[in-house]
Scaffold this motif. Structure first.
Motif, PDB file in Angstrom:
ATOM      1  N   SER A  70       3.105 -65.028  23.488  1.00 36.06           N
ATOM      2  CA  SER A  70       3.128 -66.382  22.960  1.00 36.06           C
ATOM      3  C   SER A  70       4.577 -66.725  22.614  1.00 36.06           C
ATOM      4  CB  SER A  70       2.227 -66.498  21.715  1.00 36.06           C
ATOM      5  OG  SER A  70       2.654 -65.595  20.713  1.00 36.06           O
ATOM      6  N   LYS A  71       4.781 -67.869  22.019  1.00 34.32           N
ATOM      7  CA  LYS A  71       6.129 -68.297  21.664  1.00 34.32           C
ATOM      8  C   LYS A  71       6.772 -67.282  20.728  1.00 34.32           C
ATOM      9  CE  LYS A  71       8.752 -72.109  19.647  1.00 34.32           C
ATOM     10  NZ  LYS A  71       8.676 -73.452  19.012  1.00 34.32           N
ATOM     11  N   VAL A  72       8.010 -66.909  21.040  1.00 37.64           N
ATOM     12  CA  VAL A  72       8.704 -65.911  20.233  1.00 37.64           C
ATOM     13  C   VAL A  72       9.536 -66.574  19.144  1.00 37.64           C
ATOM     14  CG1 VAL A  72       8.818 -64.300  22.157  1.00 37.64           C
ATOM     15  CG2 VAL A  72      10.731 -65.853  21.734  1.00 37.64           C
ATOM     16  N   THR A  73       9.847 -65.782  18.140  1.00 35.29           N
ATOM     17  CA  THR A  73      10.718 -66.256  17.071  1.00 35.29           C
ATOM     18  C   THR A  73      12.127 -66.463  17.620  1.00 35.29           C
ATOM     19  OG1 THR A  73       9.447 -65.084  15.381  1.00 35.29           O
ATOM     20  CG2 THR A  73      11.732 -65.635  14.844  1.00 35.29           C
ATOM     21  N   ASP A  74      12.726 -67.572  17.285  1.00 39.69           N
ATOM     22  CA  ASP A  74      14.078 -67.886  17.741  1.00 39.69           C
ATOM     23  C   ASP A  74      15.071 -66.963  17.041  1.00 39.69           C
ATOM     24  OD1 ASP A  74      16.574 -68.965  18.331  1.00 39.69           O
ATOM     25  OD2 ASP A  74      15.841 -71.035  18.252  1.00 39.69           O
ATOM     26  N   HIS A 153      11.819 -58.217  21.483  1.00 46.43           N
ATOM     27  CA  HIS A 153      11.870 -59.576  20.952  1.00 46.43           C
ATOM     28  C   HIS A 153      11.453 -59.565  19.490  1.00 46.43           C
ATOM     29  CE1 HIS A 153       7.758 -58.987  22.502  1.00 46.43           C
ATOM     30  NE2 HIS A 153       7.360 -59.798  21.533  1.00 46.43           N
TER      31      HIS A 153
END
Length: 231
Positions: A70-74, A153
């Motif tokens: 899913s979307k990863v932490t920036d 990540h």
């Protein structure tokens, strides 16, 4: 600037002692933490000869065995979080993979970035690499050395982590060296020097007897009686 019961000078004082000595002092200052708050597995230190690092925890979680689902932490948000405020920071990263250390988050680039942000080191159960290209002066106490970053990540940050049994949260005071790391409760920082002095004086009674000519078990027994409770 946050209100804290200690300042940079207090942390500098604690950096003169190794982490086992800090743990000894904590056994007196906060005896209920005698068996908690420190790493409990062997760790790999990048520079064993460097002085201990003492700073405020910046906590995060990583994984590397698979691509993000899913979307990863920036990472830029993580960098903003890590950046030094009024005191130096220490990155405390928990690798939450099933195979811990499969991919290295830390190497030449990350050590250089974090040093520029005002961080002085990292404590992690994960792996690290690029040992000969590491940012000078940025300490690493990690789980192991590995060659690849794989799919590493950032999963999350600013939430409590567990690094080899050491539970750490945002802004916890971390003391670390080649032995491992320990969390120092904020209200214990200024109490530790006196406690460490007490432990040192108790130890000296025993050590002096053991090193003196004419040592006997009877003299040791008397020294133990005089020193009081000792590890």
């Amino acid at each position: 600037m946050a209100e804290r019961p200690f300042n940079q000078s207090d942390l500098d004082v604690l950096a003169q002692w190794d982490t086992p000595t800090i743990c000894n002092g904590l056994e007196i200052v906060v005896p209920d933490r005698r068996a908690i708050g420190f790493t409990t597995e062997p760790m790999v230190c990048l520079d064993p000869k460097a002085k201990p690092i003492v700073g405020l925890a910046r906590v995060g979680m990583i994984r590397a065995t698979e691509p993000p689902r899913s979307k990863v932490t920036d990472r830029a948000d993580w960098y903003d979080y890590v950046a030094r405020v009024d005191l130096p920071t220490i990155a405390v990263l928990q690798d939450i993979d099933g195979r811990i250390g499969y991919g290295a988050y830390w190497g030449e680039v990350q050590s250089t970035i974090h040093k520029a942000l005002g961080s002085i080191g990292c404590v992690t159960n994960g792996s690290f690499r690029d040992l000969e290209m590491w940012a000078p002066g940025f300490q690493m106490i990690g789980g192991r050395v590995g060659p690849s970053h794989a799919h590493v990540h950032m999963v999350d940050f600013a939430k409590p982590v567990n690094v080899f049994g050491m539970h750490a949260a945002h802004d916890d005071v971390i003391h670390a060296d080649y032995h491992g790391a320990v969390v120092i409760p904020a209200d214990a920082v200024r109490k530790l020097p006196a406690a460490i002095d007490l432990v040192s004086r108790r130890e000296a009674v025993i050590l002096d007897v053991c090193k003196a000519p004419g040592f006997t078990p009877a003299k040791l027994r008397e020294a133990l009686r005089k020193s009081g409770e000792i590890h």
